[in-house]
Structure formats: structure tokens, C-alpha cells
Design a protein around this motif. Structure first.
Motif, PDB file in Angstrom:
ATOM      1  N   VAL A  79       0.838  -1.205   0.000  1.00  0.00           N
ATOM      2  CA  VAL A  79       0.000   0.000   0.000  1.00  0.00           C
ATOM      3  C   VAL A  79       0.868   1.248   0.000  1.00  0.00           C
ATOM      4  O   VAL A  79       0.607   2.218  -0.736  1.00  0.00           O
ATOM      5  N   VAL A  80       1.923   1.254   0.815  1.00  0.00           N
ATOM      6  CA  VAL A  80       2.804   2.425   0.877  1.00  0.00           C
ATOM      7  C   VAL A  80       3.495   2.651  -0.464  1.00  0.00           C
ATOM      8  O   VAL A  80       3.658   3.790  -0.922  1.00  0.00           O
ATOM      9  N   ALA A  81       3.907   1.561  -1.123  1.00  0.00           N
ATOM     10  CA  ALA A  81       4.626   1.706  -2.398  1.00  0.00           C
ATOM     11  C   ALA A  81       3.696   2.093  -3.541  1.00  0.00           C
ATOM     12  O   ALA A  81       4.093   2.842  -4.440  1.00  0.00           O
ATOM     13  N   ARG A  82       2.440   1.595  -3.501  1.00  0.00           N
ATOM     14  CA  ARG A  82       1.541   1.827  -4.625  1.00  0.00           C
ATOM     15  C   ARG A  82       0.629   3.036  -4.430  1.00  0.00           C
ATOM     16  O   ARG A  82       0.019   3.495  -5.409  1.00  0.00           O
ATOM     17  N   ALA A  83       0.505   3.531  -3.205  1.00  0.00           N
ATOM     18  CA  ALA A  83      -0.390   4.665  -2.965  1.00  0.00           C
ATOM     19  C   ALA A  83       0.099   5.887  -3.729  1.00  0.00           C
ATOM     20  O   ALA A  83       1.298   6.158  -3.805  1.00  0.00           O
ATOM     21  N   ARG A  84      -0.853   6.615  -4.257  1.00  0.00           N
ATOM     22  CA  ARG A  84      -0.518   7.784  -5.073  1.00  0.00           C
ATOM     23  C   ARG A  84      -0.330   9.004  -4.180  1.00  0.00           C
ATOM     24  O   ARG A  84      -1.294   9.487  -3.566  1.00  0.00           O
ATOM     25  N   PRO A  85       0.877   9.538  -4.105  1.00  0.00           N
ATOM     26  CA  PRO A  85       1.078  10.740  -3.283  1.00  0.00           C
ATOM     27  C   PRO A  85       0.282  11.921  -3.838  1.00  0.00           C
ATOM     28  O   PRO A  85       0.081  12.049  -5.050  1.00  0.00           O
ATOM     29  N   ALA A  86      -0.155  12.769  -2.945  1.00  0.00           N
ATOM     30  CA  ALA A  86      -0.922  13.942  -3.355  1.00  0.00           C
ATOM     31  C   ALA A  86      -0.025  14.930  -4.090  1.00  0.00           C
ATOM     32  O   ALA A  86       1.151  15.104  -3.749  1.00  0.00           O
ATOM     33  N   ILE A  87      -0.575  15.536  -5.108  1.00  0.00           N
ATOM     34  CA  ILE A  87       0.138  16.587  -5.834  1.00  0.00           C
ATOM     35  C   ILE A  87      -0.737  17.832  -5.850  1.00  0.00           C
ATOM     36  O   ILE A  87      -1.961  17.756  -5.758  1.00  0.00           O
ATOM     37  N   SER A  88      -0.112  18.954  -5.965  1.00  0.00           N
ATOM     38  CA  SER A  88      -0.840  20.220  -5.966  1.00  0.00           C
ATOM     39  C   SER A  88      -1.505  20.423  -7.324  1.00  0.00           C
ATOM     40  O   SER A  88      -0.894  20.149  -8.363  1.00  0.00           O
ATOM     41  N   PRO A  89      -2.749  20.901  -7.336  1.00  0.00           N
ATOM     42  CA  PRO A  89      -3.377  21.245  -8.619  1.00  0.00           C
ATOM     43  C   PRO A  89      -2.644  22.412  -9.265  1.00  0.00           C
ATOM     44  O   PRO A  89      -2.516  23.485  -8.666  1.00  0.00           O
ATOM     45  N   THR A  90      -2.166  22.221 -10.455  1.00  0.00           N
ATOM     46  CA  THR A  90      -1.371  23.246 -11.144  1.00  0.00           C
ATOM     47  C   THR A  90      -1.741  23.281 -12.621  1.00  0.00           C
ATOM     48  O   THR A  90      -2.424  22.394 -13.134  1.00  0.00           O
ATOM     49  N   VAL A  91      -1.246  24.306 -13.284  1.00  0.00           N
ATOM     50  CA  VAL A  91      -1.376  24.440 -14.735  1.00  0.00           C
ATOM     51  C   VAL A  91      -0.015  24.099 -15.338  1.00  0.00           C
ATOM     52  O   VAL A  91       0.956  24.838 -15.125  1.00  0.00           O
ATOM     53  N   PRO A  92       0.112  23.000 -16.064  1.00  0.00           N
ATOM     54  CA  PRO A  92       1.419  22.664 -16.646  1.00  0.00           C
ATOM     55  C   PRO A  92       1.821  23.672 -17.712  1.00  0.00           C
ATOM     56  O   PRO A  92       0.980  24.176 -18.475  1.00  0.00           O
ATOM     57  N   VAL A  93       3.105  23.955 -17.762  1.00  0.00           N
ATOM     58  CA  VAL A  93       3.650  24.877 -18.755  1.00  0.00           C
ATOM     59  C   VAL A  93       4.665  24.108 -19.593  1.00  0.00           C
ATOM     60  O   VAL A  93       5.820  23.941 -19.178  1.00  0.00           O
ATOM     61  N   PRO A  94       4.272  23.591 -20.751  1.00  0.00           N
ATOM     62  CA  PRO A  94       5.242  22.872 -21.594  1.00  0.00           C
ATOM     63  C   PRO A  94       6.355  23.797 -22.072  1.00  0.00           C
ATOM     64  O   PRO A  94       6.194  25.027 -22.149  1.00  0.00           O
ATOM     65  N   GLU A  95       7.479  23.202 -22.395  1.00  0.00           N
ATOM     66  CA  GLU A  95       8.630  24.010 -22.797  1.00  0.00           C
ATOM     67  C   GLU A  95       8.364  24.778 -24.081  1.00  0.00           C
ATOM     68  O   GLU A  95       8.842  25.906 -24.246  1.00  0.00           O
ATOM     69  N   GLU A  96       7.586  24.189 -24.999  1.00  0.00           N
ATOM     70  CA  GLU A  96       7.323  24.895 -26.255  1.00  0.00           C
ATOM     71  C   GLU A  96       6.454  26.123 -26.063  1.00  0.00           C
ATOM     72  O   GLU A  96       6.442  27.019 -26.922  1.00  0.00           O
ATOM     73  N   SER A  97       5.704  26.195 -24.947  1.00  0.00           N
ATOM     74  CA  SER A  97       4.874  27.371 -24.692  1.00  0.00           C
ATOM     75  C   SER A  97       5.586  28.437 -23.875  1.00  0.00           C
ATOM     76  O   SER A  97       5.046  29.534 -23.716  1.00  0.00           O
ATOM     77  N   ALA A  98       6.781  28.140 -23.353  1.00  0.00           N
ATOM     78  CA  ALA A  98       7.544  29.122 -22.572  1.00  0.00           C
ATOM     79  C   ALA A  98       9.034  28.838 -22.689  1.00  0.00           C
ATOM     80  O   ALA A  98       9.700  28.560 -21.688  1.00  0.00           O
ATOM     81  N   PRO A  99       9.605  28.903 -23.887  1.00  0.00           N
ATOM     82  CA  PRO A  99      11.040  28.591 -24.022  1.00  0.00           C
ATOM     83  C   PRO A  99      11.934  29.573 -23.270  1.00  0.00           C
ATOM     84  O   PRO A  99      12.964  29.170 -22.713  1.00  0.00           O
ATOM     85  N   ASP A 100      11.553  30.841 -23.241  1.00  0.00           N
ATOM     86  CA  ASP A 100      12.374  31.829 -22.524  1.00  0.00           C
ATOM     87  C   ASP A 100      12.368  31.562 -21.024  1.00  0.00           C
ATOM     88  O   ASP A 100      13.399  31.735 -20.349  1.00  0.00           O
ATOM     89  N   LEU A 101      11.226  31.150 -20.487  1.00  0.00           N
ATOM     90  CA  LEU A 101      11.153  30.859 -19.056  1.00  0.00           C
ATOM     91  C   LEU A 101      12.013  29.652 -18.719  1.00  0.00           C
ATOM     92  O   LEU A 101      12.748  29.652 -17.719  1.00  0.00           O
ATOM     93  N   TYR A 102      11.945  28.605 -19.533  1.00  0.00           N
ATOM     94  CA  TYR A 102      12.785  27.431 -19.300  1.00  0.00           C
ATOM     95  C   TYR A 102      14.263  27.788 -19.417  1.00  0.00           C
ATOM     96  O   TYR A 102      15.098  27.283 -18.652  1.00  0.00           O
ATOM     97  N   ARG A 103      14.578  28.628 -20.368  1.00  0.00           N
ATOM     98  CA  ARG A 103      15.978  29.024 -20.544  1.00  0.00           C
ATOM     99  C   ARG A 103      16.482  29.791 -19.325  1.00  0.00           C
ATOM    100  O   ARG A 103      17.607  29.572 -18.857  1.00  0.00           O
ATOM    101  N   MET A 104      15.640  30.685 -18.792  1.00  0.00           N
ATOM    102  CA  MET A 104      16.049  31.430 -17.605  1.00  0.00           C
ATOM    103  C   MET A 104      16.252  30.496 -16.411  1.00  0.00           C
ATOM    104  O   MET A 104      17.219  30.639 -15.648  1.00  0.00           O
TER     105      MET A 104
END
Length: 622
Positions: A79-104
Motif C-alpha cells: 500500500v505504501v509503495a503503490r499509494a498515489r502521493p498527493a500533488i498540488s493542482p497546477t497548470v502545466p507549462v510545456p517548454e514549447e509554450s515558454a522557451p524563454d522561461l525554461y531558458r532562464m
């Protein structure tokens, strides 16, 4: 950079990580101890040393519990190994949509000599952190950065989560300075001991959540309760070590970041506090009224800039901040800032109000230009209609003024006459057997300075400290005290409270059904068994007096718009407001409170006369 300070913090974090892992090792030792004893007894029997009836009974007495303990340990470990840890609800930012941010971010990681984050995401909050999403339940790990191949045993760097208000309010240099200590945390996170300790703690936390999930049958519920008890026991054993480990990681990261933009970081921290204040006011006083009306502002982050610019215009302490607006904003690092702002705004509505995950007919976006008409004016008219329904339920007769086109229509005069002390007593309620029992109501924040707020409530510190019309507040000694209010205001406030509670109960039931239909197999419920409840509600308790003041103010605003040419407007700091002759009506609150608490309509009638508002004319309701 002080290498000694960095090394001291990292060493402290590693030592605490080893302490966490020792807790895991002790638990494993306890689980295998009976099995070890059983192996010794069985080996003794096979070699002819431990023979006889007594030893045979001992082998049975030890072997059976050993097998049960191993099975239980294997189940807990699974159960400990397979349980899904909680993650924060976020908006993903792919690299192609923010190349300058990734570069910085990668340039900053190179200067700090730490691994670059594996991905970037945005959150509708004024905070930034690193989040490990390497668990298999979260999908395949992100691809490594160019030129940074990840070997099979190389831990995947965490995801960098950035507060979306920072991108719109901060300049590029300020954002870089604020993110430096956060990105520096990827260095200690890459250490195998720290990564293993974090995985263990997150697994225990996820196991507790799995064991606490409702809706299971009694046998399974008993097994889950046992798993949860073991996980909580282990969490208590490593809680202090895990806390100190994270403090050591933070200290090492802060020390490492001293060499990057340290002087600018001091100035940027001032902007962090300012952005937090502007974001809080925007959510509670501007966004919340729209969410209640089934509309969600699609440019919340851009609204932060407008709100803070307005604050700098009003507040002398913030005068110097407007000079920064000529520099390049950090949102320029995004290819399509409008689309990202819209996604973050929808996530904010879901987080803080519990709205649907996608737009639909009863949950539509609204831009700032249409906000006064679609949100402010509609909110006033909905509240005014509810007020007249409450008067109908109490049997209050319509005011009949000669010369009006519809003497029996919904008028402000009807409200004034009813709340005036010494007026004509109301008839019996339409439903005399229905109890007038106040119920808890989700409130609307109020505008400081007396403007109309999200539900029409006038701003007043008295209202904030009140316990409701005819209700019981708390004095300085914590003892209950009766609040001012006439008998009529008490009855009307109770009727409004019950009416609004019924409406919210119906909306909640409808929201649960819609949320259940929209929720997919991979979506995470906000609360156990209730996917429609927001995890971070913005609404403190609203008292009966506040509720009645909201609705009376809404009726006054409707009369002003329909009879005196006033217009609804949006105040970036105080939310919905009323404009009379181009100026905000900021002196309405005390006059409404005088009517409610003392039954004296004189100040309010004088105010209406001064602005040419005719209370005897019917108003348009929703």
C-alpha cells in the motif's frame, strides 16, 4: 557563496534523512523478527538439535504468527509503495509554450551548480516550491533537459511550481531573484538518502489517505484501518526528523542562492508581499462575486496588475512601485500569456470556489469589461429579488404610492416602510408554521470605506464584529452579547438566511451531481466523498445583520440605477461598486445600518433625495 554554510545545511539534511530511513529499517526489522525466530526453530529441527514435543509446539506457536506478520508487512508495504502521493493542482507549462522561461530557469540552475527542474507548472497562489512527481502513478517522468541525460539510477529532478501572480506583477529580474533559493533546492533533493527519505514519508502520507477513504465494505474497512494505524505510527516516529531534514534542505538552498542576485532579492521580496495582498483582495472582493453568479473572470493575473496599480495610486507608500511597470514583465517569458492566464483563472475558481473543471452554460468566463453588467448589476438584482420574496413570505403588503405606474411592484419604499420603527405592522406570514430559524450562510467579503461588496454588504467594522441582527455576538471578554436590531429586522434577516441556505443547499446538490459526472478516473476529489467542495474556501461566516445589510444595499443600488442614472462599476480593490455622477458612492453603509439597527430611515431617505433616487418607483429584478 559560502561553501561551509551550504555543506553544513546539506550535512544536517542528510543526517536527518538517515534518521528517517532508520525508522523504516526498524519497522522492517520488527516485521521479519518473528520470521527469523521461525527459521531458527525450523533449522534446529532439520539438524536434529531442537527436537521434541516442546520444540514442535514452539515451532507452531512462532511459525504461524511469523507468516501472518509477514503477510501484514507485505500488505502495508504494498500500500505504501503503490499509494498515489498527493500533488498540488497546477497548470502545466510545456517548454514549447515558454522557451524563454525554461531558458532562464536552466541558466539559473547552471549558476547555482544544481540540477535544473524537470518541468515548470503554475499555481494560482503567491508562492513557489519544488514538487516531486516522479511516482509512477503520476505518469511517465518528464524528459530530461537537453544536454542532461538521465541515467537509469539518476533521480528525476522535481517540478518547479511558480505562483502565477508573480509572472504578471514581477519583472524578469525580480522573478529570477525570487526563484533562485527555490531552484537551489534541487541540489539537496538529488542526494539519494534525502530522495529515499522523502519517498518514504510521502508514501506513508498517501497510505494514510488511502486507508481513510470512505465507501468500503466492513471487512475491507477493517484492513484499511489497520494499514492506516501502522502508517500513522511510522509517521509519528519520523515526523520530527523529516521536519528537520526539510529545514536543512531549505538552509542549504538559501545559502547557495546568496551568490545570485542577492541585492535584487531584497527588493523582490517586497513585491512578493505586495502581490500577496493584491491577489487576496482580488479573489475575495472581485472574483468571488462572479463565481457566485456562475461566471469566472478569465484574466485574474492581469487583474492583479490593475489592482496593485490602483493601490499604488491610492497609497503613498506604494508610489515607487509604479516606476517598475516600464520594465519587462515576467509574463513576457510565456508565448501565450492570455491562454495561461485563463487556465490559471479557471483553476483558481475550482480551488477557491469548487467550480467545474471546464466552462459550460452555467459556468462561463467573463472579461473585465463585461464584469459590471454581467456580475455587479445581476448580483444586485438577484439579491433585491430575494429580499422581496422574503417580504412576501412575511406577508408584507406592497407600498402603494399614488402616481406610480405599478403601485404594487417591487420598490425600495416597501423595504423602507417595513423596516421603519412605528410603521404599519406586517400581516401574518404566508407560511405561519414554517420556522424562521437562521442557518449558517457563506458570506461575501465587504468593501472597506463603505462601497458595495460582493453581496452588496456595506463596509463597516461594526458589521465585521457583529453576531447578526438580533443575534448574539462576542464581546471583548468572549461573552455573548445581543446585537442591535429591531424586531422587524430580526424577522427579515432570519427569513433571508433561511432562503439563502435553501438556495445554497440546492446548488450544492446540483454541483455534486455535475462534479461526479465530470470527474474522470484520474481526477482527484477535493474532499473524501465530496468532489464539489473546494479545499480552500474564501468565505467566512456571514451574520444575519450582514446578510440583511447586503440585500438592502442591493435594493438601494437597483433603485439608483433604474431611477437616477447610476451605473454599476468595478473597483479593483473593493469589488462591485456604485457610481453616482461619475463618483463612487462610499457613504451608503452607515445609513443602511441606521435603518437596520434603529429603524430610522431618515439618513437614508436624505441620501436618496440628494442624488435624485426615487424609492417609490418599481425596479427591475432578476
Amino acid at each position: 557563496m559560502s561553501g561551509i554554510g551550504v555543506e553544513a545545511g546539506a550535512q544536517a539534511a542528510r543526517s536527518r534523512a538517515l534518521a528517517v530511513l532508520r525508522v523504516r529499517s526498524r519497522a522492517l526489522a520488527v516485521a521479519v523478527l518473528p520470521a527469523g525466530a521461525a527459521v531458527i526453530l525450523l533449522t534446529g529441527a532439520s539438524t536434529g538439535h531442537l527436537v521434541g514435543p516442546g520444540w514442535d509446539a514452539a515451532r507452531w506457536a512462532v511459525g504461524v504468527p511469523a507468516v501472518l506478520v509477514l503477510l501484514a508487512a507485505a500488505g502495508v508495504g504494498l500500500v505504501v509503495a503503490r499509494a498515489r502521493p498527493a500533488i498540488s493542482p497546477t497548470v502545466p507549462v510545456p517548454e514549447e509554450s515558454a522557451p524563454d522561461l525554461y531558458r532562464m530557469v536552466r541558466d539559473l540552475a547552471d549558476r547555482l551548480e544544481v540540477p535544473a527542474p524537470s518541468a515548470i507548472a503554475l499555481t494560482p497562489d503567491c508562492d513557489s516550491w519544488l514538487e516531486d512527481r516522479a511516482h509512477s502513478a503520476h505518469g511517465p517522468p518528464p524528459r530530461p533537459a537537453p544536454g542532461r541525460p538521465a541515467g537509469p539510477r539518476t533521480p528525476v529532478p522535481p517540478v518547479l511550481v511558480i505562483g502565477s501572480p508573480f509572472l504578471w506583477w514581477m519583472r524578469v529580474g525580480e522573478l529570477r531573484a525570487v526563484l533562485a533559493p527555490v531552484i537551489a533546492g534541487t541540489g539537496p533533493s538529488a542526494h539519494p538518502d534525502i530522495a529515499a527519505a522523502r519517498r518514504f514519508v510521502r508514501g506513508l502520507d498517501a497510505a494514510v489517505a488511502v486507508a481513510s477513504a470512505p465507501g468500503r465494505r466492513p471487512p475491507v474497512r477493517g484492513l484499511c484501518a489497520a494499514v492506516g494505524w501502522v502508517a500513522r505510527l511510522l509517521l509519528r516516529g519520523c515526523r520530527e526528523h523529516a521536519t528537520q531534514m526539510e529545514r536543512g534542505v531549505a538552509a542549504a538552498a538559501a545559502e547557495r542562492a546568496q551568490a545570485v542576485d542577492y541585492g535584487l532579492r531584497i527588493v523582490a521580496q517586497e513585491q512578493v508581499g505586495l502581490a500577496y495582498a493584491g491577489w487576496d483582495r482580488l479573489l475575495t472582493r472581485v472574483a468571488l462575486p462572479a463565481w457566485r453568479m456562475g461566471r469566472w473572470p478569465s484574466r485574474l493575473d492581469a487583474g492583479v496588475v490593475a489592482a496593485l496599480t490602483e493601490l499604488s495610486r491610492r497609497d503613498r507608500l506604494a508610489e515607487g512601485f509604479t516606476s517598475r511597470l516600464g520594465e519587462r514583465p515576467a509574463c513576457d517569458l510565456l508565448e501565450e500569456p492570455g491562454a495561461v492566464d485563463e487556465a490559471a483563472s479557471l483553476l483558481a475558481a475550482r480551488l477557491f470556489h469548487g467550480g467545474p473543471t471546464t466552462p459550460r452554460a452555467d459556468w462561463a468566463p467573463v472579461d473585465w469589461q463585461a464584469y459590471p453588467e454581467e456580475v455587479v448589476d445581476r448580483t444586485w438584482r438577484v439579491d433585491a429579488a430575494r429580499l422581496h420574496r422574503a417580504l412576501d413570505a412575511l406577508g408584507v403588503r406592497p407600498s402603494r404610492h399614488p402616481g406610480t405606474p405599478d403601485p404594487g411592484g417591487p420598490t425600495l419604499a416597501r423595504v423602507l416602510d417595513h423596516l421603519t420603527t412605528g410603521g404599519t405592522p406586517p400581516a401574518e406570514p404566508a407560511h405561519p408554521h414554517e420556522p424562521l430559524r437562521p442557518a449558517p450562510v457563506r458570506p461575501g467579503p465587504r468593501a472597506d470605506g463603505g462601497g458595495y461588496s460582493s453581496q452588496g454588504s456595506p463596509a463597516s467594522d461594526d458589521v465585521t464584529r457583529s453576531g447578526g441582527v438580533g443575534g448574539r455576538g462576542m464581546d471583548a471578554d468572549g461573552e455573548a452579547e445581543a446585537e442591535p436590531g429591531t424586531d422587524r429586522s430580526v424577522a427579515l434577516a432570519a427569513r433571508l438566511t433561511a432562503e439563502l441556505a435553501r438556495e445554497e443547499a440546492q446548488a450544492l446538490r446540483a454541483g455534486k451531481g455535475a462534479a461526479g459526472a465530470l470527474q474522470g478516473p484520474d481526477s482527484v476529489a477535493w474532499a473524501p466523498g465530496d468532489p464539489g467542495l473546494p479545499p480552500f474556501p474564501l468565505q467566512p461566516h456571514r451574520t444575519g445583520r450582514e446578510l440583511l445589510a447586503d440585500h438592502v444595499t442591493a435594493m438601494v443600488c437597483c433603485a439608483a440605477v433604474d431611477t437616477a442614472g447610476a451605473v454599476p462599476a468595478l473597483d479593483w480593490l473593493d469589488g462591485p461598486s456604485l457610481l453616482l455622477d461619475g463618483e463612487r458612492a462610499a457613504d451608503l453603509a452607515p445609513k443602511v445600518l441606521t435603518l437596520i439597527e434603529d429603524g430610522d430611515p431618515g439618513p437614508l431617505r436624505d441620501w436618496l433625495t440628494a442624488f435624485g433616487i426615487r424609492p417609490e418607483k418599481p425596479v427591475r429584478l432578476v
